[in-house]
Design an enzyme around this catalytic site. Structure first.
Site, PDB file in Angstrom:
ATOM      1  NE  ARG A 130      34.472  41.976  52.615  1.00 24.91           N
ATOM      2  CZ  ARG A 130      34.697  43.070  51.888  1.00 24.91           C
ATOM      3  NH1 ARG A 130      33.687  43.724  51.347  1.00 24.91           N
ATOM      4  NH2 ARG A 130      35.933  43.494  51.688  1.00 24.91           N
ATOM      5  CB  VAL A 131      32.324  43.761  58.392  1.00 25.75           C
ATOM      6  CG1 VAL A 131      32.618  45.223  58.724  1.00 25.75           C
ATOM      7  CG2 VAL A 131      31.090  43.285  59.152  1.00 25.75           C
ATOM      8  CB  SER A 132      33.587  46.570  53.406  1.00 27.32           C
ATOM      9  OG  SER A 132      32.826  47.705  53.778  1.00 27.32           O
ATOM     10  CB  THR A 192      34.705  51.988  48.026  1.00 27.84           C
ATOM     11  OG1 THR A 192      34.950  50.632  48.386  1.00 27.84           O
ATOM     12  CG2 THR A 192      34.089  52.686  49.212  1.00 27.84           C
ATOM     13  CB  THR A 250      38.258  52.917  47.063  1.00 27.60           C
ATOM     14  OG1 THR A 250      37.567  51.925  46.296  1.00 27.60           O
ATOM     15  CG2 THR A 250      39.412  53.466  46.230  1.00 27.60           C
ATOM     16  N   GLY A 251      39.268  50.032  47.701  1.00 30.68           N
ATOM     17  CA  GLY A 251      40.165  48.921  47.441  1.00 30.68           C
ATOM     18  C   GLY A 251      39.643  47.648  48.079  1.00 30.68           C
ATOM     19  CB  VAL A 252      41.223  44.433  48.918  1.00 28.59           C
ATOM     20  CG1 VAL A 252      40.878  43.182  49.721  1.00 28.59           C
ATOM     21  CG2 VAL A 252      41.308  44.095  47.431  1.00 28.59           C
TER      22      VAL A 252
END
Length: 280
Positions: free
Chosen positions: A183-185, A155, A204-206
């Site tokens: 899919r929604v981040s 990200t 940022t990340g998963v």
């Protein structure tokens, strides 16, 4: 005036020394340009300007560097939040737009400030955002080889403190690659991007881990309640350990404290306070 940015995790794509140097140079240049821009612009204007620069760089998983979802399409999400007004706006899974962060800014003046999918794309076209295909040759090769399943933690984002003491945060992502379509981040939610009059955070990340930890909003709330930024972030990251949460954050407070941290090695970042600093 302070500025800090991130470009996801180093493991997001190639991990060779050439790529590391390229990301260091790119982040250093972008944060320097952003800091110059901040001298004559608001924090909100600056985070949009700076994230748009990150979206235009193929090294990062946002805008033109975005990863491809399992159906072969790129869908982009971005958001921004103005600490002064505490208004949030964003787009989720919008297609064929060059700068989703600029589209998020356009939504700031509307009552309906978070749009997704076809609605976001229609809004973009009506407001002068032309068709743009963000798929690069490298991302297409990765898609064909199904490499993106293993490289999914990218990200970009920016937090700014302007000369009037106002804060803003902006975050943009191309997703994690090979996800279920639409899919929604976390990036276009208050878990991944949040600012008020006390602090601003970009994550940022998963995405699922960041949403589970309500990370950006939680850190900002703790600063609002009297924590230092470091203590707020460190406590929130300690809580991520319950489910081995994978995340990184950058942030600034109204008092000028600037901080970054991550739960796994390692987030790429750069900041400009009195001097330029970049990840090593």
């Amino acid at each position: 005036m302070k500025l800090i940015i991130h470009g996801g995790f180093f493991s997001e794509s190639s991990t060779n020394l050439e790529t590391k140097k390229a990301k260091q140079d790119a982040l250093a240049e972008i944060v320097t340009l952003g800091h110059q821009y901040l001298k004559n612009h608001t924090a909100l204007e600056t985070v949009v300007y700076t994230v748009a620069l990150l979206e235009d760089n193929e090294l990062f998983n946002a805008g033109i560097g975005s990863q491809i979802q399992s159906d072969g399409k790129v869908r982009l999400s971005a958001a921004l939040m103005d600490g002064k007004t505490e208004k949030f706006s964003g787009v989720i899974n919008v297609e064929d737009v060059r700068h989703p962060v600029e589209l998020s800014l356009k939504l700031m003046d509307y009552d309906d400030r978070v749009l997704s999918g076809a609605g976001a794309q229609n809004f973009a076209r009506k407001n002068g955002f032309d068709f743009f295909n963000p798929i690069t040759a490298q991302r297409q090769q990765e898609y064909q080889a199904k490499l993106n399943q293993q490289n999914n933690k990218g990200t970009v984002g920016c937090v700014a403190l302007d000369k009037d003491g106002n804060l803003a945060a902006a975050t943009s992502t191309g997703g994690k690659g090979f996800e279920i379509p639409c899919r929604v981040s976390d990036s276009a939610t208050v878990a991944g991007n949040y600012a008020n009059q006390f602090a601003g955070i970009s994550c940022t990340g998963v995405g699922e881990d960041i949403v589970s930890g309500a990370l950006a909003a939680k850190i900002v709330t703790r600063v609002t309640d009297g924590f230092s930024l470091k203590d707020a972030a460190d406590k929130s990251f300690k809580e991520l350990k319950a489910f081995n949460g994978f995340a990184g954050v950058v942030g600034i407070t109204a008092g000028g404290e600037i901080y970054h941290c991550d739960s796994h090695p390692y987030m790429v970042w750069a900041s400009f306070d009195v001097n330029l600093q970049v990840f090593s």
